[in-house]
Design an enzyme around this catalytic site. Sequence first.
Site, PDB file in Angstrom:
ATOM      1  CG  ASP A  94      11.146  22.886  24.086  1.00 44.99           C
ATOM      2  OD1 ASP A  94      11.514  22.091  23.185  1.00 44.99           O
ATOM      3  OD2 ASP A  94      11.702  22.950  25.193  1.00 44.99           O
ATOM      4  CG  ASP A 241      22.339  14.616   2.603  1.00 50.17           C
ATOM      5  OD1 ASP A 241      21.351  14.972   3.265  1.00 50.17           O
ATOM      6  OD2 ASP A 241      22.848  15.319   1.708  1.00 50.17           O
ATOM      7  CG  HIS A 246      17.651  12.878  -3.206  1.00 54.08           C
ATOM      8  ND1 HIS A 246      16.332  13.069  -2.878  1.00 54.08           N
ATOM      9  CD2 HIS A 246      18.323  13.908  -2.633  1.00 54.08           C
ATOM     10  CE1 HIS A 246      16.216  14.156  -2.135  1.00 54.08           C
ATOM     11  NE2 HIS A 246      17.407  14.673  -1.967  1.00 54.08           N
TER      12      HIS A 246
END
Length: 495
Positions: A94, A241, A246
């Site tokens: 966990d 994102d 990028h």
Amino acid sequence: MNRTPSPVDPCDFVIFGGTGDLAARKLLPALYLRDRDGQLAGATRIIGVAKAGLDDAGYRNTVRAGLARHVEPDLLDSDVVDRFLSRLRFVSVDLTEPSDYAAVGDVLTSPDGGSGHDIRVFYLACAPALFGPICGALGAQGLVTESSRVVLEKPIGRDLASAQQINEAVGAVFAEHQIFRIDHYLGKESVQQLLVTRFGNTWLEPLWNSSRIDHVQITAAESLGVGARGDYYDQSGALRDMLQNHLLQVLCLVAMEPPTHVNRESVRDEKRKVLEALEPLTAEQTQRDTVTGQYGPGLVGDEVVGSYREEVADPHSRTETFVAVKAHIRNWRWAGVPFYLRTGKRMSQRFSEIVVQFKPVPLPMFPGIEGTSEPNRLIISLQPDEAIRLEMTAKEPGSGGRLRPVSLALNYTEAFPERSPDAYERLLMDVVRGDPTLFMRRDEVEAAWAWAEPILRHWQDADRVPRTYPAGTDGPVDAATLIERDGRRWHGGAA
């Protein structure tokens, strides 16, 4: 010519999130292919860590099935697959429970580790919120050696403050030279070739400035939707994102000054300078020079697809799946040259490219010859094919031939037919070697957020609602307007 890769030292490669999508699609296939080419040392082990209730045998069966799905059939060799699977171990942990990490230590110090495992690579293929706790638990268990490295997947945080918090938490356990913030775009052959094209050829550098270049476009278009990443994506959006990492990293390689050396610090020093020179967007500029969109239902190829809101099961989601930005760099080389950045999902086709468009000739010299003289362009294709081509004007053969654009092209697959490692394969081996040249340094990440975060804030303050665009198109109409009002047009796409 057959190029034999240089073997890397033995290591323990520990993947937190070892049963997740990234591990299945990218990391484990990349490590398998490096094993296939003889680059992994015989004693190297790969340890998957996740909450799943698996043992070693169950994990190996899961990975075998994943390799069959994600590796090209002609690259699968049963003997190599068996050898690769024998490297695998699994630890059920966990990730939010610090005491569970003792089990990771038990595997790392087990007798089958041999004596060559001073190098430990901890790959955090999990949510950024877990980066700090995982590193803290590793440190508390005494599992971080001088030769250990930790790999962080993007995005590093949601904004500047959270990025700083993550960097502080990770940096409390690992020294900066041990931290590898990965951006797989920087591992692409054509991106690396951009540095060679710029700094290894004398003819190009005198043209690489505002006196000769009209504008630069950087595009990362995807035809797929969010798929299984819906929960993550709906909390992130296209700017967090893709654009903040990028696209800005690619922009840095296009715009950076020549480094003193192509090494781990010089290249990253120059990239940081570009990020710090990006002109901040005011609220007014954000309204004028950014476009957001969200895909609706449409046709992608021959497939009828639903909307983003249907995919994430939220009829009121305002998360952007498309973003376009007009950016400027405040320095002598690039003053007055706009950089147009765009990325989106469910676009007309999947492609990523850099387009450097040069200024037109100052005086047309061939008014009596039919045809058009298009601007010169240097186009670096990143995907699906990696290639570089220079578009120029030529005359068709014959007396009175027409003018038309032609290309001088280098296609990597055609020029170098032997298979070369993909981006993840290259970068993972760089991690084992301890070479961070193609990875992001802390100051780069924070400089990128310092520029990107105000855009997010201006959108929120203006209650910006993304424009809907049909899936299978090139984004919202406003994206075309963004560049066409400057007398330019997007390269590529359905048009």
